[in-house]
Design an enzyme around this catalytic site. Structure first.
Site, PDB file in Angstrom:
ATOM      1  N   GLY A 108       1.317  -1.049  -0.549  1.00  0.00           N
ATOM      2  CA  GLY A 108       0.198  -0.371   0.172  1.00  0.00           C
ATOM      3  C   GLY A 108       0.596   1.138   0.105  1.00  0.00           C
ATOM      4  O   GLY A 108       0.990   1.842   1.539  1.00  0.00           O
ATOM      5  N   THR A 159       0.299   3.822  -2.738  1.00  0.00           N
ATOM      6  CA  THR A 159      -0.147   5.601  -3.693  1.00  0.00           C
ATOM      7  C   THR A 159      -1.054   5.415  -2.661  1.00  0.00           C
ATOM      8  O   THR A 159      -2.523   4.755  -2.594  1.00  0.00           O
ATOM      9  CB  THR A 159      -0.270   4.239  -5.567  1.00  0.00           C
ATOM     10  OG1 THR A 159       0.685   3.674  -5.994  1.00  0.00           O
ATOM     11  CG2 THR A 159      -0.949   5.119  -6.696  1.00  0.00           C
ATOM     12  N   THR A 199       1.858   9.346  -8.217  1.00  0.00           N
ATOM     13  CA  THR A 199       3.626   9.430  -8.097  1.00  0.00           C
ATOM     14  C   THR A 199       4.704   9.959  -7.551  1.00  0.00           C
ATOM     15  O   THR A 199       5.210   9.687  -6.920  1.00  0.00           O
ATOM     16  CB  THR A 199       3.882   9.718 -10.063  1.00  0.00           C
ATOM     17  OG1 THR A 199       2.871   9.648 -10.764  1.00  0.00           O
ATOM     18  CG2 THR A 199       5.274   9.061  -9.513  1.00  0.00           C
ATOM     19  N   GLU A 230      11.371  -5.140  -6.822  1.00  0.00           N
ATOM     20  CA  GLU A 230       9.794  -4.840  -7.887  1.00  0.00           C
ATOM     21  C   GLU A 230      10.299  -4.044  -9.754  1.00  0.00           C
ATOM     22  O   GLU A 230       9.784  -4.898 -10.474  1.00  0.00           O
ATOM     23  CB  GLU A 230       8.996  -4.023  -7.620  1.00  0.00           C
ATOM     24  CG  GLU A 230       6.802  -3.444  -8.165  1.00  0.00           C
ATOM     25  CD  GLU A 230       6.793  -2.306  -7.695  1.00  0.00           C
ATOM     26  OE1 GLU A 230       6.877  -1.668  -6.319  1.00  0.00           O
ATOM     27  OE2 GLU A 230       4.845  -2.540  -7.233  1.00  0.00           O
TER      28      GLU A 230
END
Ligand SMILES: Cc1cc2nc3c(=O)[nH]c(=O)nc-3n(C[C@H](O)[C@H](O)[C@H](O)COP(=O)(O)OP(=O)(O)OC[C@H]3O[C@@H](n4cnc5c(N)ncnc54)[C@H](O)[C@@H]3O)c2cc1C
Length: 386
Positions: free
Chosen positions: A122, A124, A130, A244
């Site tokens: 969690g 964004t 951004t 990621e």
């Protein structure tokens, strides 16, 4: 073949075998119904692939990020949608480097056994986008607890995860020297929190991604769930984000290779004007270009994973890997659709689904413009543009 290549080859073969037991119809059906592919995730968990980054002492197989990348690439290359489970790997970038020994002992063996899922990340928020340092979710220390208030958006797999890694502000932005200071990472036990300060609302999207909005209202969590030091969370999340980006890059390589193989097979088999369409340079050149772009991007993914695994800085390479691979998969998807003519639009060819799915990676986990901004500023030392 080097020992490393040999190991990766074996991993790829085993993953491909597992994926083969989930036919394309399974992916069509889960996509059509926007259903979470629980059976696939369970099979991957049981086979140990989702815990491949967890060190052996905690019940995982302690493989490298390069190996995890090979697993995800193979999943995508089989035509499957690995987005249902990739977070369990990339969250390890934060967990393994920054969680305390007690936290690792508490969670990792259960994750490795498949008793707990850590699939939600969690970060964004609707108003920050951004600009992560503008997040408004706050965590305020009250004795032995933190009280969390705020909202997250695009928290994928939240309904299918037991735990979430959450980024929240512990010091207001105006009270810190650097705007990226004052944020902290927490492990949230979502099953315990659901209905007690945590609410989840699914967002229906153009792909089957199980993504959601998460609402946090006076959610109390034990102070011991803070990861590392208070205020240092942005740095910890960045470690997760590099992992990621590399893993998503690998997924895009898998997609690109699937598109290239699919287009090549069709171009050889489909006859129009009395000859295979692949005999026309107008058809074969885009396939060759897509192949070339994918193989070049794969080298960058490999390089970024190698740097990550040796503990070296890899921000530029991780960003370039993600961007080049996402562009290659999109180029290959577009080419594959074009090669198939009208049939590319038919659900039963799986191209339209993979086309939609791979499009995401131009936007998430970071959009293409922001990768370019990063490279311009931090690698090329051009003025910051935002
Ligand atoms: C299906 C899906 C799943 C996701 N899963 C997760 C998840 O599990 N966890 C999580 O935390 N987030 C997740 N995300 C969020 C994802 O990381 C963000 O959508 C992404 O980072 C872009 O942020 P934004 O959507 O707020 O776009 P914005 O920041 O609003 O940007 C909109 C557009 O403007 C451009 N832009 C903005 N600022 C600039 C600038 N300064 N210069 C040039 N261009 C600019 C961007 O490139 C973009 O194209 C997911 C998103 C989607 C769609």
């Amino acid at each position: 073949m080097s020992a490393r290549e040999h190991d990766l080859h074996e991993i790829r073969e085993a993953v491909a075998k597992l994926c083969a037991s989930f036919p394309m119809e399974y992916w069509r059906e889960t996509d059509r119904e926007r259903r979470y592919p629980t059976e696939f995730v369970t099979a991957l968990t049981r086979a140990g692939w989702l815990s491949c980054l967890i060190p052996e002492e905690y019940g995982g197989s302690g493989l490298t990020l390069a190996a995890a990348a090979a697993v995800l690439e193979e999943i995508q290359k089989s035509g499957a949608n690995g987005a249902a489970c990739h977070a369990q790997m990339y969250t390890m970038g934060t967990v393994l480097r920054h969680c305390s020994e007690a936290q690792k002992k508490k969670y990792l063996p259960k994750i490795a056994k498949g008793e707990l899922r850590l699939q939600a990340f969690g970060v964004t928020e609707p108003s920050a986008g951004t600009d992560t340092s503008s997040i408004r979710t706050t965590a305020v220390r009250k004795g032995d607890r933190y009280v969390i208030n705020g909202q997250k958006v695009w928290t994928s797999r939240a309904e299918h995860s037991d735990l979430m890694l959450l980024l929240a502000r512990t010091t207001p932005r105006e009270q810190v020297q650097k705007k990226t200071d004052g944020m902290s990472v927490f492990i949230v036990d979502m099953k315990a929190a659901l209905g007690k300060g945590l609410a989840i609302r699914p967002i229906r999207t153009m792909i089957n991604h199980a993504t959601t909005e998460v609402f946090l209202e006076d959610l109390e969590i034990p102070a011991e769930n803070l990861v590392g030091e208070e205020g240092q969370g942005f740095r910890y999340i960045i470690d997760g984000m590099n992992a990621e980006r590399i893993l998503i890059g690998a997924e895009c390589i898998g997609d690109a290779r699937w598109f290239v193989a699919k287009a090549t097979a069709y171009a050889n088999e489909r006859k129009v004007f009395g000859r295979p369409i692949g005999q026309n340079q107008g058809v074969q050149f885009p396939i060759a270009r897509a192949h070339m772009a994918a193989e070049a991007a794969a080298l960058m993914v490999e390089r970024a994973a190698g740097l990550y695994d040796s503990g070296k800085p890899c921000g530029p390479e991780a960003n370039m890997a993600k961007q080049l691979a996402a562009e290659a998969s999109w180029q290959a998807g577009d080419m594959c659709l074009q090669t198939h003519g009208g049939f590319g639009f038919a659900e039963e060819y799986d191209i339209e689904r993979k086309f939609r799915e791979t499009r995401l990676y131009q936007i998430a986990p970071i959009s293409t413009n922001l990768v370019l901004c990063y490279l311009a500023e931090h690698v090329l030392h051009l003025p910051r543009s935002y």
